[in-house]
Design a protein around this motif. Structure first.
Motif, PDB file in Angstrom:
ATOM      1  N   LEU A   1      17.116 -26.642 -39.559  1.00 58.12           N
ATOM      2  CA  LEU A   1      16.716 -27.864 -40.255  1.00 58.12           C
ATOM      3  C   LEU A   1      16.770 -29.084 -39.344  1.00 58.12           C
ATOM      4  O   LEU A   1      15.885 -29.946 -39.396  1.00 58.12           O
ATOM      5  CB  LEU A   1      17.593 -28.086 -41.497  1.00 58.12           C
ATOM      6  N   GLN A   2      17.781 -29.165 -38.505  1.00 54.52           N
ATOM      7  CA  GLN A   2      17.879 -30.276 -37.560  1.00 54.52           C
ATOM      8  C   GLN A   2      16.696 -30.272 -36.594  1.00 54.52           C
ATOM      9  O   GLN A   2      16.130 -31.324 -36.291  1.00 54.52           O
ATOM     10  CB  GLN A   2      19.183 -30.211 -36.773  1.00 54.52           C
ATOM     11  N   LEU A   3      16.338 -29.096 -36.116  1.00 55.49           N
ATOM     12  CA  LEU A   3      15.200 -28.983 -35.208  1.00 55.49           C
ATOM     13  C   LEU A   3      13.913 -29.406 -35.907  1.00 55.49           C
ATOM     14  O   LEU A   3      13.108 -30.151 -35.339  1.00 55.49           O
ATOM     15  CB  LEU A   3      15.064 -27.549 -34.686  1.00 55.49           C
ATOM     16  N   TYR A   4      13.727 -28.963 -37.138  1.00 58.42           N
ATOM     17  CA  TYR A   4      12.524 -29.319 -37.893  1.00 58.42           C
ATOM     18  C   TYR A   4      12.437 -30.840 -38.071  1.00 58.42           C
ATOM     19  O   TYR A   4      11.402 -31.448 -37.826  1.00 58.42           O
ATOM     20  CB  TYR A   4      12.527 -28.610 -39.249  1.00 58.42           C
ATOM     21  N   LYS A   5      13.541 -31.452 -38.458  1.00 59.62           N
ATOM     22  CA  LYS A   5      13.558 -32.901 -38.650  1.00 59.62           C
ATOM     23  C   LYS A   5      13.291 -33.636 -37.343  1.00 59.62           C
ATOM     24  O   LYS A   5      12.576 -34.642 -37.313  1.00 59.62           O
ATOM     25  CB  LYS A   5      14.895 -33.347 -39.237  1.00 59.62           C
ATOM     26  N   GLN A   6      13.870 -33.143 -36.251  1.00 60.16           N
ATOM     27  CA  GLN A   6      13.661 -33.768 -34.953  1.00 60.16           C
ATOM     28  C   GLN A   6      12.196 -33.679 -34.541  1.00 60.16           C
ATOM     29  O   GLN A   6      11.619 -34.659 -34.059  1.00 60.16           O
ATOM     30  CB  GLN A   6      14.535 -33.101 -33.893  1.00 60.16           C
ATOM     31  N   LEU A   7      11.578 -32.526 -34.740  1.00 61.09           N
ATOM     32  CA  LEU A   7      10.176 -32.368 -34.368  1.00 61.09           C
ATOM     33  C   LEU A   7       9.270 -33.257 -35.223  1.00 61.09           C
ATOM     34  O   LEU A   7       8.327 -33.864 -34.704  1.00 61.09           O
ATOM     35  CB  LEU A   7       9.751 -30.902 -34.481  1.00 61.09           C
ATOM     36  N   ILE A   8       9.547 -33.338 -36.506  1.00 61.80           N
ATOM     37  CA  ILE A   8       8.752 -34.193 -37.384  1.00 61.80           C
ATOM     38  C   ILE A   8       8.887 -35.649 -36.950  1.00 61.80           C
ATOM     39  O   ILE A   8       7.909 -36.401 -36.911  1.00 61.80           O
ATOM     40  CB  ILE A   8       9.158 -34.008 -38.860  1.00 61.80           C
ATOM     41  N   PHE A   9      10.108 -36.053 -36.590  1.00 61.69           N
ATOM     42  CA  PHE A   9      10.332 -37.425 -36.128  1.00 61.69           C
ATOM     43  C   PHE A   9       9.566 -37.692 -34.832  1.00 61.69           C
ATOM     44  O   PHE A   9       8.917 -38.734 -34.681  1.00 61.69           O
ATOM     45  CB  PHE A   9      11.828 -37.672 -35.920  1.00 61.69           C
ATOM     46  N   LEU A  10       9.622 -36.752 -33.895  1.00 62.91           N
ATOM     47  CA  LEU A  10       8.920 -36.919 -32.629  1.00 62.91           C
ATOM     48  C   LEU A  10       7.404 -36.881 -32.805  1.00 62.91           C
ATOM     49  O   LEU A  10       6.670 -37.483 -32.017  1.00 62.91           O
ATOM     50  CB  LEU A  10       9.341 -35.834 -31.634  1.00 62.91           C
ATOM     51  N   GLY A  11       6.933 -36.207 -33.812  1.00 65.22           N
ATOM     52  CA  GLY A  11       5.501 -36.063 -34.039  1.00 65.22           C
ATOM     53  C   GLY A  11       4.816 -37.308 -34.543  1.00 65.22           C
ATOM     54  O   GLY A  11       3.583 -37.358 -34.603  1.00 65.22           O
ATOM     55  N   ARG A  12       5.581 -38.344 -34.874  1.00 63.85           N
ATOM     56  CA  ARG A  12       4.974 -39.574 -35.385  1.00 63.85           C
ATOM     57  C   ARG A  12       4.047 -40.219 -34.372  1.00 63.85           C
ATOM     58  O   ARG A  12       3.063 -40.849 -34.740  1.00 63.85           O
ATOM     59  CB  ARG A  12       6.048 -40.593 -35.770  1.00 63.85           C
TER      60      ARG A  12
END
Length: 83
Positions: free
Chosen positions: A10-21
């Motif tokens: 979940l942390q990885l998913y959130k980090q990737l979504i944040f970076l994808g902005r």
């Protein structure tokens, strides 16, 4: 899946979504690709395989950060470069 492994995923998913902005192809496209990648591997139950996939995801996150740093460096270089 243990709670520790689930937390890391979940942390990885959130980090990737944040970076994808700031992704050059668009945030929505990146979010959809990220979601598809996680859904594709949701059947994996072995903690070692999951951690290998998490490591691969962290590598992608680091590459994105490097891409953004390079983009910022190039923009700054263009602003202050003497012609």
């Amino acid at each position: 899946m243990s709670s520790e492994v689930r937390t890391k995923v979940l942390q990885l998913y959130k980090q990737l979504i944040f970076l994808g902005r700031e992704y050059p192809g668009g945030a929505d496209k990146f979010r959809q690709q990220c979601h598809d990648a996680f859904i594709k591997n949701k059947h994996v139950q072995d903690p070692k395989q999951i951690m290998a996939l998490v490591a691969k995801g962290r590598y992608v996150a680091k590459e994105l950060e490097a891409l953004y740093s390079l983009k910022k460096y190039r923009a700054m270089k263009q602003r202050y470069q003497k012609n």
